[in-house]
Design a protein around this motif. Structure first.
Motif, mmCIF file in Angstrom:
data_model
loop_
_atom_site.group_PDB
_atom_site.id
_atom_site.type_symbol
_atom_site.label_atom_id
_atom_site.label_comp_id
_atom_site.label_asym_id
_atom_site.label_seq_id
_atom_site.Cartn_x
_atom_site.Cartn_y
_atom_site.Cartn_z
ATOM 1 N N VAL A 1 1.196 -0.969 -0.543
ATOM 2 C CA VAL A 1 -0.035 -0.136 0.054
ATOM 3 C C VAL A 1 1.013 1.209 -0.232
ATOM 4 O O VAL A 1 1.522 1.571 0.647
ATOM 5 C CB VAL A 1 -1.150 0.087 1.323
ATOM 6 N N CYS A 2 0.666 2.037 -0.431
ATOM 7 C CA CYS A 2 0.988 3.524 -0.579
ATOM 8 C C CYS A 2 0.496 4.207 -0.645
ATOM 9 O O CYS A 2 -0.608 4.813 -1.523
ATOM 10 C CB CYS A 2 1.876 3.812 -2.368
ATOM 11 N N ALA A 3 0.494 5.682 0.333
ATOM 12 C CA ALA A 3 -0.945 6.679 0.401
ATOM 13 C C ALA A 3 -0.165 7.887 0.713
ATOM 14 O O ALA A 3 1.527 6.941 1.133
ATOM 15 C CB ALA A 3 -1.518 5.831 2.097
ATOM 16 N N LYS B 1 4.236 10.825 2.157
ATOM 17 C CA LYS B 1 4.073 9.302 1.578
ATOM 18 C C LYS B 1 4.600 8.536 2.215
ATOM 19 O O LYS B 1 5.907 8.717 2.842
ATOM 20 C CB LYS B 1 5.107 9.676 -0.013
ATOM 21 N N ASN C 1 -3.775 -2.430 4.150
ATOM 22 C CA ASN C 1 -4.609 -1.333 4.757
ATOM 23 C C ASN C 1 -4.554 -1.465 6.330
ATOM 24 O O ASN C 1 -4.463 -0.170 7.128
ATOM 25 C CB ASN C 1 -5.567 -1.628 4.351
ATOM 26 N N LEU D 1 -1.346 -0.114 7.864
ATOM 27 C CA LEU D 1 -1.808 1.594 6.980
ATOM 28 C C LEU D 1 -2.282 2.679 8.494
ATOM 29 O O LEU D 1 -2.491 3.762 8.855
ATOM 30 C CB LEU D 1 -2.747 1.548 5.618
ATOM 31 N N THR E 1 -6.013 11.270 4.242
ATOM 32 C CA THR E 1 -5.139 9.830 3.661
ATOM 33 C C THR E 1 -6.123 9.799 1.978
ATOM 34 O O THR E 1 -7.051 9.756 1.784
ATOM 35 C CB THR E 1 -5.469 8.631 4.076
ATOM 36 N N ILE F 1 -4.919 7.369 -0.701
ATOM 37 C CA ILE F 1 -4.127 5.552 -1.567
ATOM 38 C C ILE F 1 -4.530 6.001 -2.948
ATOM 39 O O ILE F 1 -5.321 6.192 -3.189
ATOM 40 C CB ILE F 1 -5.418 4.604 -0.331
ATOM 41 N N SER F 2 -3.163 5.236 -3.426
ATOM 42 C CA SER F 2 -3.442 5.014 -4.608
ATOM 43 C C SER F 2 -4.114 3.757 -5.078
ATOM 44 O O SER F 2 -3.526 3.030 -4.772
ATOM 45 C CB SER F 2 -1.021 4.886 -4.559
ATOM 46 N N GLN G 1 -1.641 1.854 -8.014
ATOM 47 C CA GLN G 1 -0.948 0.794 -7.553
ATOM 48 C C GLN G 1 0.633 1.718 -7.462
ATOM 49 O O GLN G 1 1.363 1.163 -8.340
ATOM 50 C CB GLN G 1 -0.859 -0.468 -7.911
#
Length: 151
Positions: A67-69, A109, A115, A118, A137, A139-140, A143
């Protein structure tokens, strides 16, 4: 004054951009000049500030980060930013931190395993930093985690 590069310099740079670890002798063969000439030209490009080191690329997914947020951090009071920065710098999941204008003070970032990870960082770490009033937040969806991270 701009630094002028010629066709050979452009070719050298294109090889180094693709692979910073490529042997100079391989570049020399492709450019049709000696290895010593490549060394000299790369040194000249470094001295001119055209090249600024090299980097290793780490793929976060290979390390288990799925996960990238992006998290907007709001402060209770603007003057608290130094203390908040000191605290969030210690959060290992945060890989970038930027000051912003507008709604929130910082945009960070983060890379997390999933999740749940996160949520844990948001609730148990960021939102417990003295001076942080709330977070927002993003979330990308595409991806971004598949993209590489420079270290």
């Amino acid at each position: 004054m701009k630094f002028q590069i010629d066709e050979v310099d452009q070719k050298i740079l294109s090889y180094l951009i693709k692979n910073a670890r490529i042997p100079f002798l391989e570049i020399a063969r492709e450019c049709g000049i000696s290895g010593a000439a490549i060394h000299q030209r790369v040194k000249k490009l470094e001295d001119a500030g055209v090249i600024d080191g090299s980097r290793f690329i780490v793929k976060p997914r290979a390390l288990g980060y799925e996960v990238c947020a992006y998290v907007g951090i709001f402060l209770d009071h603007a003057h608290q930013y130094k203390q908040v920065v000191e605290r969030i710098e210690a959060v290992p999941e945060i890989i970038e931190c930027h000051f912003t204008t507008g709604n929130f003070t910082f945009l960070v970032k983060m890379l997390c395993r999933d999740n749940q990870h996160l949520m844990d960082v948001l609730i148990n770490t960021l939102q417990n930093v003295p001076g942080v009033s709330k977070t927002e937040t993003f979330i990308s969806l595409d991806q971004l985690i598949d993209r590489e991270v420079e270290l």
